[in-house]
Design a protein around this motif. Structure first.
Motif, mmCIF file in Angstrom:
data_model
loop_
_atom_site.group_PDB
_atom_site.id
_atom_site.type_symbol
_atom_site.label_atom_id
_atom_site.label_comp_id
_atom_site.label_asym_id
_atom_site.label_seq_id
_atom_site.Cartn_x
_atom_site.Cartn_y
_atom_site.Cartn_z
ATOM 1 N N GLY A 58 0.807 -1.219 0.000
ATOM 2 C CA GLY A 58 0.000 0.000 0.000
ATOM 3 C C GLY A 58 0.840 1.269 0.000
ATOM 4 N N HIS A 59 2.186 1.116 0.004
ATOM 5 C CA HIS A 59 3.083 2.281 -0.048
ATOM 6 C C HIS A 59 3.893 2.189 -1.338
ATOM 7 C CE1 HIS A 59 2.221 3.698 4.076
ATOM 8 N NE2 HIS A 59 1.839 2.441 4.200
ATOM 9 N N ASP A 60 4.817 3.147 -1.541
ATOM 10 C CA ASP A 60 5.470 3.181 -2.852
ATOM 11 C C ASP A 60 6.695 2.281 -2.959
ATOM 12 O OD1 ASP A 60 7.378 4.604 -1.487
ATOM 13 O OD2 ASP A 60 7.005 6.514 -2.496
ATOM 14 N N GLY A 61 7.044 1.584 -1.880
ATOM 15 C CA GLY A 61 8.097 0.574 -1.985
ATOM 16 C C GLY A 61 9.479 1.041 -1.585
ATOM 17 N N ARG A 62 9.618 2.316 -1.208
ATOM 18 C CA ARG A 62 10.949 2.777 -0.783
ATOM 19 C C ARG A 62 11.314 2.122 0.551
ATOM 20 N NH1 ARG A 62 9.743 9.136 0.123
ATOM 21 N NH2 ARG A 62 8.196 8.778 -1.502
ATOM 22 N N ILE A 63 12.586 1.823 0.740
ATOM 23 C CA ILE A 63 13.041 1.175 1.969
ATOM 24 C C ILE A 63 14.382 1.765 2.425
ATOM 25 C CG2 ILE A 63 11.871 -1.022 1.504
ATOM 26 C CD1 ILE A 63 14.681 -2.160 0.725
ATOM 27 N N THR A 64 14.749 1.436 3.654
ATOM 28 C CA THR A 64 16.068 1.779 4.210
ATOM 29 C C THR A 64 16.783 0.480 4.531
ATOM 30 O OG1 THR A 64 14.888 3.558 5.367
ATOM 31 C CG2 THR A 64 17.223 3.266 5.897
ATOM 32 N N VAL A 65 18.122 0.481 4.373
ATOM 33 C CA VAL A 65 18.931 -0.674 4.780
ATOM 34 C C VAL A 65 20.142 -0.170 5.566
ATOM 35 C CG1 VAL A 65 18.211 -2.060 2.810
ATOM 36 C CG2 VAL A 65 20.313 -0.699 2.648
ATOM 37 N N SER A 66 20.779 -1.096 6.277
ATOM 38 C CA SER A 66 21.926 -0.704 7.096
ATOM 39 C C SER A 66 23.238 -1.328 6.630
ATOM 40 C CB SER A 66 21.679 -1.077 8.550
ATOM 41 O OG SER A 66 21.532 -2.478 8.687
ATOM 42 N N THR A 67 23.186 -2.189 5.611
ATOM 43 C CA THR A 67 24.420 -2.778 5.062
ATOM 44 C C THR A 67 24.271 -2.882 3.543
ATOM 45 O OG1 THR A 67 23.653 -5.084 5.080
ATOM 46 C CG2 THR A 67 24.687 -4.278 7.114
ATOM 47 N N LEU A 68 25.415 -2.997 2.874
ATOM 48 C CA LEU A 68 25.356 -3.211 1.422
ATOM 49 C C LEU A 68 24.874 -4.620 1.098
ATOM 50 C CD1 LEU A 68 28.532 -1.214 0.406
ATOM 51 C CD2 LEU A 68 26.157 -0.678 -0.204
ATOM 52 N N ALA A 69 25.118 -5.563 2.009
ATOM 53 C CA ALA A 69 24.573 -6.913 1.797
ATOM 54 C C ALA A 69 23.046 -6.863 1.755
ATOM 55 C CB ALA A 69 25.041 -7.860 2.905
ATOM 56 N N GLU A 70 22.450 -6.063 2.649
ATOM 57 C CA GLU A 70 20.986 -5.893 2.606
ATOM 58 C C GLU A 70 20.579 -5.228 1.292
ATOM 59 O OE1 GLU A 70 19.313 -3.838 6.118
ATOM 60 O OE2 GLU A 70 21.104 -4.530 7.140
ATOM 61 N N ALA A 71 21.345 -4.208 0.876
ATOM 62 C CA ALA A 71 20.984 -3.497 -0.364
ATOM 63 C C ALA A 71 20.946 -4.476 -1.540
ATOM 64 C CB ALA A 71 21.981 -2.373 -0.629
ATOM 65 N N ARG A 72 21.965 -5.348 -1.638
ATOM 66 C CA ARG A 72 22.008 -6.322 -2.754
ATOM 67 C C ARG A 72 20.846 -7.314 -2.659
ATOM 68 N NH1 ARG A 72 27.779 -5.464 -2.031
ATOM 69 N NH2 ARG A 72 27.776 -6.853 -0.249
ATOM 70 N N TYR A 73 20.604 -7.786 -1.430
ATOM 71 C CA TYR A 73 19.548 -8.784 -1.193
ATOM 72 C C TYR A 73 18.168 -8.194 -1.539
ATOM 73 C CZ TYR A 73 16.429 -11.377 2.087
ATOM 74 O OH TYR A 73 15.407 -12.071 2.694
ATOM 75 N N PHE A 74 17.886 -6.992 -1.051
ATOM 76 C CA PHE A 74 16.565 -6.413 -1.330
ATOM 77 C C PHE A 74 16.440 -6.007 -2.803
ATOM 78 C CE2 PHE A 74 16.495 -5.964 3.344
ATOM 79 C CZ PHE A 74 15.275 -6.585 3.576
ATOM 80 N N ALA A 75 17.548 -5.616 -3.419
ATOM 81 C CA ALA A 75 17.506 -5.321 -4.862
ATOM 82 C C ALA A 75 17.090 -6.577 -5.622
ATOM 83 C CB ALA A 75 18.865 -4.811 -5.328
ATOM 84 N N GLN A 76 17.661 -7.714 -5.229
ATOM 85 C CA GLN A 76 17.261 -8.979 -5.880
ATOM 86 C C GLN A 76 15.795 -9.285 -5.638
ATOM 87 O OE1 GLN A 76 19.835 -12.097 -4.508
ATOM 88 N NE2 GLN A 76 21.561 -11.332 -5.704
ATOM 89 N N GLY A 77 15.277 -8.815 -4.520
ATOM 90 C CA GLY A 77 13.866 -9.050 -4.194
ATOM 91 C C GLY A 77 12.933 -8.069 -4.880
ATOM 92 N N GLY A 78 13.474 -7.189 -5.735
ATOM 93 C CA GLY A 78 12.617 -6.302 -6.524
ATOM 94 C C GLY A 78 12.471 -4.898 -5.956
ATOM 95 N N PHE A 79 13.142 -4.589 -4.845
ATOM 96 C CA PHE A 79 13.057 -3.233 -4.281
ATOM 97 C C PHE A 79 13.957 -2.315 -5.097
ATOM 98 C CE2 PHE A 79 11.706 -6.056 -0.974
ATOM 99 C CZ PHE A 79 10.707 -5.370 -0.297
ATOM 100 N N LYS A 80 13.455 -1.121 -5.415
ATOM 101 C CA LYS A 80 14.173 -0.243 -6.349
ATOM 102 C C LYS A 80 14.700 1.037 -5.708
ATOM 103 C CE LYS A 80 13.203 -2.127 -10.580
ATOM 104 N NZ LYS A 80 13.933 -3.362 -10.379
ATOM 105 N N ASP A 81 14.009 1.547 -4.686
ATOM 106 C CA ASP A 81 14.419 2.815 -4.061
ATOM 107 C C ASP A 81 14.920 2.484 -2.659
ATOM 108 O OD1 ASP A 81 14.633 5.234 -2.742
ATOM 109 O OD2 ASP A 81 12.734 6.042 -3.467
ATOM 110 N N ILE A 82 16.250 2.466 -2.515
ATOM 111 C CA ILE A 82 16.868 1.942 -1.291
ATOM 112 C C ILE A 82 17.802 2.999 -0.712
ATOM 113 C CG2 ILE A 82 18.311 0.120 -0.312
ATOM 114 C CD1 ILE A 82 17.476 -1.716 -2.626
ATOM 115 N N LEU A 83 17.564 3.377 0.521
ATOM 116 C CA LEU A 83 18.459 4.302 1.226
ATOM 117 C C LEU A 83 19.388 3.496 2.121
ATOM 118 C CD1 LEU A 83 19.360 7.113 2.295
ATOM 119 C CD2 LEU A 83 17.440 7.002 3.893
ATOM 120 N N TYR A 84 20.683 3.600 1.864
ATOM 121 C CA TYR A 84 21.686 2.941 2.717
ATOM 122 C C TYR A 84 22.043 3.961 3.808
ATOM 123 C CZ TYR A 84 26.375 1.117 3.921
ATOM 124 O OH TYR A 84 27.496 0.667 4.585
ATOM 125 N N GLY A 85 21.532 3.713 5.010
ATOM 126 C CA GLY A 85 21.504 4.753 6.034
ATOM 127 C C GLY A 85 22.703 4.809 6.952
#
Ligand SMILES: Cc1ncc(COP(=O)(O)O)c(C=O)c1O
Length: 379
Positions: A58-85
């Motif tokens: 119900g939201h636009d899909g933006r997310i935050t992550v705390s590691t680059l491993a998370e960024a790669r993993y969520f990118a593979q899961g189809g997430f496109k707007d990722i803030l590495y915080g």
């Protein structure tokens, strides 16, 4: 054949109650939608694509992550707007651009002028970056300290003027909200958090620098904030599970804890009114955050405890020492029987496990394993 009930699982193991998870997600989703602020959940808590997808429903899909491993993993899961915080360093630029070249809008943060210049230099070879400046709204961790915001305009100008770099905005996390335990106290911290980034954005705009993203958030401030004016997004994270710390500071109630550790009783020691479980420091973590307001919780409290104030009072690597204020009824807890422990800090406890065993307390009392969700650990 996969486990059918939690009694079949080897211990220690992480149990996630999907019914509670869904309620927690719904509550925050509704609250931020009602406030007119985008939800950018911090998935450092869940580190799970399955949970991330539920969180952004119900939201636009933006997310935050705390590691680059998370960024790669969520990118593979189809997430496109990722803030590495977590503040970026030049040695990580290549990992960032590798994801950006795949079409992932991975945004990075800095509070450092030399790093801003290094980003501008790195963009000269055709790579692009999207960068937010981190503001310290009072938590005393990372960020330009508010209200002085030293160097804000200089850093922003370097980023704004660099070809290939999008200066995307400002962000802050009010970690000091964790040291308040009343709605009023947390609301006051939330107001500092808001003013810090809204003030930074105003200063930037006055200097002619656009500031599209104005990002704040922790679970306590998202729950208790009374004014979201000027914010474009909030980044709560631990609300997905909640934990003893959130309960004691008042971000949630006792029935909102979705995550527990299932452990086996491995020994009885009536001479010291203790028993041992096979969940120690590695399985629970040694995070004692909830002790700030409730010293008796130790390293975690026992769910449905048969004795008063039953908690893990000490830990060695693989042993948890369970004590209580009343005599422990050992007959109810023979060696080999199981206990569930509520963690102090869900994010840290979950980090020891590679998956969640999912139960649903709305379906059958929460015994059947209805699913498993994987997680990404490491960096
Ligand atoms: C930068 C940042 N944003 C958001 C969060 C989420 O806050 P919380 O864990 O209180 O939900 C954190 C948590 O540490 C954080 O570091």
């Amino acid at each position: 054949m996969p486990p059918q009930t939690i009694d079949d699982l080897p211990t220690p193991v992480l149990i996630l109650d999907r019914a509670v998870l869904r309620r927690n997600l719904r509550r925050m989703s509704d609250r931020l939608r009602g406030a007119g602020v985008a939800l950018r959940p911090h998935l450092k808590t869940a580190k799970s694509i399955a949970i991330g997808r539920m969180a952004v429903e119900g939201h636009d899909g933006r997310i935050t992550v705390s590691t680059l491993a998370e960024a790669r993993y969520f990118a593979q899961g189809g997430f496109k707007d990722i803030l590495y915080g977590v503040g970026i360093v030049p040695s990580k630029f290549a990992a960032v651009t590798a994801l950006r070249r795949q079409g992932i809008d991975l945004r990075i943060v800095t509070d450092n002028l030399p790093v801003a210049r290094a980003i501008a230099d790195a963009a000269r070879n055709g790579d692009t970056f999207s960068v937010l400046i981190e503001i310290d709204s009072g938590g005393g961790r990372a960020g330009l300290p508010w209200p002085d915001l030293p160097g804000l305009i200089d850093i922003a100008r370097v980023l704004h003027q660099a070809p290939g770099v999008e200066f995307a905005g400002v962000m802050t996390h009010a970690g000091h909200s964790y040291h308040e335990s009343t709605p009023e106290g947390i609301a006051a911290v939330a107001e500092q958090e808001r003013q810090a980034v809204v003030g930074a954005a105003a200063a930037l705009r006055a200097a002619g620098i656009p500031c599209p993203i104005v990002s704040a958030g922790s679970t306590p401030t998202a729950v208790h904030s009374r004014d979201f004016g000027g914010l474009t997004e909030m980044r709560p994270g631990v609300y997905v599970f909640n934990d003893l710390d959130q309960e004691f500071i008042g971000s949630c109630g006792p029935n909102d804890l979705a995550l527990s550790v299932l452990a086996s009783v491995i020994g009885h020691y009536p001479h010291r009114n203790q028993l041992l479980i096979d969940a120690g420091a590695l399985a629970l973590s040694k995070d004692i955050s909830a002790q700030e307001f409730q010293p008796k919780v130790g390293y975690g409290t026992i769910a449905d405890a048969p004795a008063k104030d039953m908690a893990v009072v000490a830990c060695s690597q693989e042993h948890g020492f369970v004590g209580a204020a009343d005599p422990i009824p050992y007959g109810n807890l023979p060696v080999g029987s199981r206990l569930r422990v509520w963690p102090n800090h869900a994010c840290i406890t979950a980090a020891a496990y590679d998956r969640y065993y999912v139960v649903d307390s709305d379906l059958d009392g929460g015994k059947a394993v209805v699913d498993t969700y994987d997680r990404i650990n490491g960096w």
